[in-house]
Design an enzyme around this catalytic site. Structure first.
Site, PDB file in Angstrom:
ATOM      1  N   GLU A 192      -6.653  -7.668  -1.035  1.00  0.00           N
ATOM      2  CA  GLU A 192      -6.990  -7.735   0.268  1.00  0.00           C
ATOM      3  C   GLU A 192      -8.674  -7.688   0.448  1.00  0.00           C
ATOM      4  OE1 GLU A 192      -5.160  -5.182   3.028  1.00  0.00           O
ATOM      5  OE2 GLU A 192      -2.989  -5.477   2.448  1.00  0.00           O
ATOM      6  N   GLU A 219       1.046  -1.151  -0.205  1.00  0.00           N
ATOM      7  CA  GLU A 219      -0.036   0.088   0.088  1.00  0.00           C
ATOM      8  C   GLU A 219       0.880   1.283   0.091  1.00  0.00           C
ATOM      9  OE1 GLU A 219      -2.970  -0.475   3.250  1.00  0.00           O
ATOM     10  OE2 GLU A 219      -3.946  -1.716   1.982  1.00  0.00           O
TER      11      GLU A 219
END
Lengths: 673, 673, 673
Positions: free
Chosen positions: B308, B144
């Protein structure tokens, strides 16, 4: 019975007329006790090593010879400017690592060796000079200890504290804090830093130990302050003033008072409820005051002092409304009713300048004994003079609610559930409400206190609980106690590490069930629980329960867990347990606890029949009950005594039905022989 | 079809029992793919230059020999403490120029030479050791990526970047940033500083170039990370996980993913919609998820990965509600329907401590395969096993919506219009809605992508638009395309400098009109537009239009521009254009686009009759359509297939009307021969 | 009559076509005056000591030869980057002691010797070069002075200022600031620091003196700027542009303009009301504009200039709505009506880039004279050409409201009462309203101005009042004046020290009563006051009054002070006083002041009959009244002239009833011979 409050003659040393007026007004107001010296350091030591005690000598003399007594404060709550200027290490560094400038108060570094030396020195001089003065009745250490410092000295002290706690085993710390998460493993003690918004702030174990350290370091500073006092005046009791957190009026959260209480001879606290506000009823607020009183009384199981209160309004709320006529007597009597042996004020006299000049006081800027507030204070004084028998008496309770500071820190820090709906202290107050309404005395105890003394133990939202506490709860039930527990309990151990393998087997044994999911709801979500003949709304939390040997007492009405257990009970050995799976409304708590009260034959110490909003609290002497009957409503209320009692103020005998005016309080006595 | 997720065995190295349970539970849950090594740097290199790969060797072996595959992460997302301690230059400096302390994650300086060296080194060791392991299927670079740094190294890099961009011509930079405003002219490159709340923050050209630099510097860091991987494992595809911004669920704004996408072999993203919330319907939220999926799929015009997601709830929303039964399968299938070739979770197993211990996972603290969440994961796994044909198939669309990151930055930064009502991404989702409701496939493309592939191109609020893009839009319409544009479009060029002399002449040619004023409204202002037989409410923005050769399709009802054009259309060469002058309600968009859909004969790939809240999305293989029929409502829904299809899970043939339960999804196959 | 505005040719020096268009458009728009050079420092001195005046020479020539005039600005409002880079001491340090980076504007240190030298130098060069240019009509010093600096130079200057004020007597400072509170006594001048969120911030005397110092230091900087101008161009008047505070539209609070005004030849200000907003009526907002105009006019008792305004909308409100047709003329005429001799704009032309490119301007990005806004400006220009007689005329008033900047600072800083309900300026506007509605001219004066000129003096919420002001108020009433005072008045002296011994005896003499308690109410509390035949709701504050010789005019309805005086009046020598004890509603003020208006025979200068929302304001020449009749409603309004007047724009004679359209304004003339 102590009546008086914070007195700051050091603000008026060039106004002998005012100091003379003070003595006259003290008599007129029926006050007898004054806390002197808070924030007087500059007056006592205007330059380093240059002392000026003469003014304080005079104050001591004048008060004493006029029949008053003195609580002498150590002045560490605010430093002189010369001290900050010469020794900048005494200034705090905040969590963002910004060094603070001089100013304000309550903002010294608790670790600073210099500040510890300086405070001990001035305290020693005070003890030497006034320790044997007959007017001295108590030490008031510093003022409203609070806050934290992140300077290098504090970082060092924190690492030292951690080494002690983890026995110099860095792996033990890494394990306890679960630092392998996000690669946070420490390879050297020097890498540990206090939590910071610009650094580490999501390691819950670190946050929890930091809060513990802050409490311990504050106590360590306090202990350093009292060394000369204990040495020179071993018989003078020591207190420091505790606080509550506004605006919800819950116990002060930043320090673990259950630890601090052990270091005090007497607990005292500063109570500033926002009476007459527009978001809750007077009775609601009175209930919250009662809860905190019962907590601070239970910490040492002895009477406490009301160290600060206001006879009118404060000046730091958003809206600083004044007490309505009668409220000052009523609210003062409530403190006594729950265990206070004093009514003390901040402040004796309003200052002329700076930020507290509009805070309520006995003496206003008009310097007059003729205004309403002064007269209400005098009335309290006259009343207290009739209540001297009450001093030192205590209360007994069959019911206890468990309050745990560490649990509050951990649950508030927890990432999960609803971020704004944790409300642990408020939840405890919700459970306390029914007992307060029914005049049944409650102790609010900590996890370390003896459970066996109670018939009923209520443990809501005990998220953090050690195996040791679980064992003690189990033993309590096994021996015949009744235990109530709720949603979000038994989740993590004392390191904020979750229990593995499902709910702790001891808890499963006690409750005959296990929680398997905690559902967290949005504010507009609706669901209900049925219990007995009632249906109750739930909010925020609902636990999905897998019942084993438990009895199902209530079930959910809706959602994917409709018709599954929401409330269970279970007989475990000689005792019984209840698990409340959802956050339910006030009506539920009233109905649930009313049944328990009946089942367990819980009763008021002295029964008085009355309507809602009247509170009856009792202090018990060996042969007497002192009964406070208080009307916390804006209407007249009928109350009824079954047996004859004596009004302690008027001396008249009362029996049967009497009428209480709005805000009226009657203090009556009953022989228990 | 990949099923599995983030696996952190490095948290459990002293619990071999747990690691053994993991392997058993992986099988029971029908999972096959695990992302390993995210945040494992401390476990891999506990001290500088001291490595420990043995545990990872074992994990590789155990997963592989049990039939699983591994996505191996580079560990740069979080540094060991020793690295920050020894090389403080790796720590970020925030925009207020405060140096951060060690802690948290995703907070390294992207310019630091030391950090680039250290990350490349550990990545090289990983590639050497595991590059040829048969279980390795993909690289997961860092985690991320986000954030920015304002340290001296970054200032230097930013100035270097600017010199390249402006060809070492400082006047060109001054012109582009319009620095003669407020006397901001730079007379030396060294005067340029990144935007700061304590310095320059209102020079929009600077802000825009800074955001571009941040994206480029992030990619530069990424490129540095993958050097050894590309060198040693040229055949292992590379991804990094993209994000979305909550709570509105819009594309991630801080980085220009349209640039980043070019550097990836596969796009993956982390999707965390707040299902079952109390401010929007399930279908509304599903529409937003669809929009982001269609954007991230369109960036490379190929399938992507869901890297995710949570099988239950997250732990970082304000309210962390769990997925209701059925929602996990439904929401997972939606990802597939729009182009995902995986269902992966954060996280395989809940940790015991620290800040993500309550984030949803396949394995809960009870370590059990018997709870509801585990079973729902296993059901997804079983379903995915029936859908392997879907892998690699794509979608085709006749409709495109243009999304531009730079435009979003510029419009949000613009001083003007309504400060809180820009809402560019949300406006695009509003335009997307009708197509989603009618099952018409949409690509969400960038300004660089080919427009010619589409019949209809929708370009709302394109505030920032280069002359090059204007030309390409013109060519699109000239060649027969249909173009829809709205209020606040065509205002500034790529430097955020306004076009001079009125609306760009090419735009005027395309649309046959020009906007002459943009009216900005207060929240309680009311006005309406009539279009066909309807009247629609407008909010926030209304453009006053001077029509030339355009057709007036809708007019304002009120205010000083009552009865003037609000919506126009125009035939331009072989194509047609529409200009929507006001921010209108959902009903308008439905009616407007329904007409366009009819006019342009736009159709679902596979028509299914259904009510509101049901979504039908298709993935297309050369000879097969894979059709996902999804009920995003809390009620039963009737759907009807005109032709026979085969249920891919049950194998049964379906035709005519069938009933979908609440949240039910059917995946059916249809031969297209 | 000046018409024009801020002109920034320095942004367009490489666009001679634009500069040529400007001259053409100036004529078309009927503008004649341009403020040049604001923020032009980089263009004038691109490197230290390298000057470029040629472009400005040309601008001067071109404007002048085309009939225009120039207001020349000194460029200190924004520095060149080279100046900050070479002399970092010019950068501000904020209250948290963070040194600011270069950027923005209006952010220089007012104490910096270097900056004072540099600004005086560039000003001298401007005066030398343009001082004798016939086009130069005024100096515009810097721009919107504001802000404060906490650097070491400023600390030093502050201490110096304090030594002067307290005559080098540190005890006098300690006494004035009541520093014995919280042990804050200074033992050395070097301990004094400016207020800071990370240091001292609760010593009100310090805060008050700091604000006074900030005003004085700003003026000192201004005085330094004008040295060469006064020397070389003694006949060119000097102004600087004042501001108002949004969004409530109250006078600018950060600087004491009553001090600053004395240093200016002409006051000018920048007026940006949010017309057509959704939280108040147009008339409400117009009333507030009138109040500020009357204050800024009264400061020097002479006409002022409108230095900045927008012909359409601004770009820095939350919602930047444009003026509706007609509003620009109406709102411009309102400025004239209250005393402005100009209508000037920020800005002449919208810039292409940076943060003000969407701020309203005469010339838009379309560079056209054909759009609506340009035409409305031209119409204002044509109208102004008919109104040249109005220039220099003033207004006379029998009514004054007292506004005091220091009181506003002190009352806002006061800890006490309601924290969010002080609203001193807004309360004054509430008192102003009735007079505005009835077209009765009001001066808004300061405590230093002559009271004797007025029949009625209104003094609401004068919390801070010196003994000298009390004497002057007493003399005013004694001589026959009528004085109105309210709750929260007469509490502290000029040091923010409370008066002791009850309300000041002079105030008690004037009013024949004394306030004994100020009750502060919660938002939902309800109480009422009866006065004459009406009942009025009170909010926030209620004073409990002990009446002596006063007449009781109104009483409370409820609470513990029910039936006690709320409003009193008192004859004192030749005058009369009124005390209003509670914050009452608009209807009360209308009824109360209507009676006073009748009693005191207060009358409009020129009576016009009209309905609510119409305002009539008059400027008076020796033999003429210039009467502005303005419809601040969205409906047609009937107005009626009793005597014949002449329309100054159309030349037609008017008498009897005429109709005003929505937003229409008529300017009529009446001979007063």
């Amino acid at each position: 019975m102590l009546h008086g409050g914070d007195y700051n003659p050091d603000q008026w040393l060039d106004r002998p007329d005012i100091l003379a007026d003070d003595i006259k007004l003290m008599k007129l107001s029926h006050t007898n006790t004054f806390s002197v010296g808070i924030f007087a350091w500059s007056a006592l030591e205007p330059e380093e090593g240059v002392y000026n005690f003469e003014w304080l000598d005079e104050i001591f003399e004048n008060i004493y010879k006029n029949g008053g007594r003195i609580i002498l404060a150590t002045p560490s709550g605010a430093r002189p400017a010369w001290l900050s200027q010469k020794y900048p290490e005494v200034l705090r560094v905040n969590a963002s690592r910004m060094k603070q400038l001089h100013g304000g108060r309550h903002n010294h570094c608790f670790s600073s060796e210099v500040y510890r030396e300086k405070t001990q020195n001035i305290n020693r001089l005070l003890a030497e000079r006034y320790g044997n003065h007959p007017g001295l009745i108590m030490w008031h250490i510093s003022n409203e200890y609070s806050g934290e410092c992140h300077c290098d000295q504090c970082q060092h002290a924190f690492r030292h504290w951690l080494k002690q706690k983890y026995d110099h085993d860095l792996k033990a710390l890494n394990d306890a804090w679960w630092t392998n998460f996000w690669s946070h493993t420490y390879s050297d003690w020097s890498q540990v830093e206090s939590p910071s918004p610009i650094g580490e702030n999501a390691v819950h174990g670190l946050n929890l130990d930091w809060r513990r350290f802050v409490t311990d370091q504050t106590i360590s500073f306090f202990e350093n302050e009292i060394v000369p006092l204990k040495e020179m005046t071993p018989n003078i009791p020591i207190t420091t003033n505790f606080m509550a957190d506004t605006f919800d009026l819950i116990p002060f959260q930043a320090l673990d008072y259950s630890k601090f209480a052990k270091h005090l001879d007497v607990i005292s606290w500063d109570a500033y409820p926002a009476w007459h506000n527009d978001w809750e009823s007077t009775a609601d607020l009175a209930m919250k005051v009662g809860f905190i009183n019962d907590l601070y009384r239970s910490l040492k199981q002895q009477p406490f002092l009301l160290m600060e209160s206001t006879p009118s309004g404060v000046n730091w709320h958003d809206v600083n409304k004044t007490k309505r006529p009668g409220m000052h007597l009523l609210s003062s009597m409530q403190m006594l009713a729950h265990g206070s042996d004093s009514i003390l004020y901040f402040q004796w006299r309003k200052s002329r300048g700076s930020s507290e000049k509009f805070h309520g006081a006995v003496v206003d800027h008009d310097n007059s004994s003729e205004n309403r507030v002064f007269k209400e204070v005098a009335k309290v004084g006259e009343t207290l003079e009739k209540l001297s028998e009450v001093v030192g008496t205590n209360r007994t309770s069959d019911v206890a609610i468990l309050y745990d500071w560490e649990n509050n820190w951990a649950i508030n820090d927890a990432q999960g559930f609803g971020m704004k709906t944790k409300r642990y202290p408020q939840t405890l107050q919700q459970h306390y409400r029914t007992f307060w309404e029914k005049d049944i005395s409650v102790d609010v105890i900590t996890k370390e206190q003896d459970f066996a003394a109670y018939k009923l133990l209520i443990v809501p939202m005990l998220y953090l609980v050690s195996e040791e506490t679980i064992s003690r709860l189990k033993a309590f039930v096994a021996s015949g106690g009744t235990l109530v527990m709720t949603y979000i309990s038994g989740i993590v151990n004392e390191h904020d590490l979750t229990y593995m393998g499902g709910w702790h087997k001891d808890l499963q044994e006690i409750f005959g069930m296990k929680p398997v999911e905690t559902d967290t709801l949005f504010p507009n979500d609706k669901n209900f629980v049925t219990f007995r003949n009632g249906t109750y709304e739930l909010k925020d939390y609902a636990t999905v329960i897998e019942s084993n040997t438990a009895n199902i007492e209530g079930v959910y009405q809706d959602d994917f867990y409709a018709n599954t257990p929401a409330i269970t009970s279970h007989q475990y050995e000689s005792g019984k347990s209840y698990y409340i799976g959802a956050r339910l409304d006030d009506q539920f708590h009233q109905d649930f606890y009313s049944e328990l009260i009946k089942d367990l034959s819980l009763e008021p110490v002295f029964p008085v029949t009355h309507g809602k909003g009247v509170s009856v609290q009792v202090r018990q002497a060996p042969e007497h009950d002192y009964i406070f009957v208080m009307n916390f409503t804006e209407e007249k209320q009928q109350v009824s005594f079954e047996t004859k009692v004596t009004d302690m103020v008027t001396g008249e005998d009362l029996t049967g039905e009497i009428t209480l005016d709005k805000y009226e309080v009657r203090i009556v006595e009953k022989s228990t022989n």
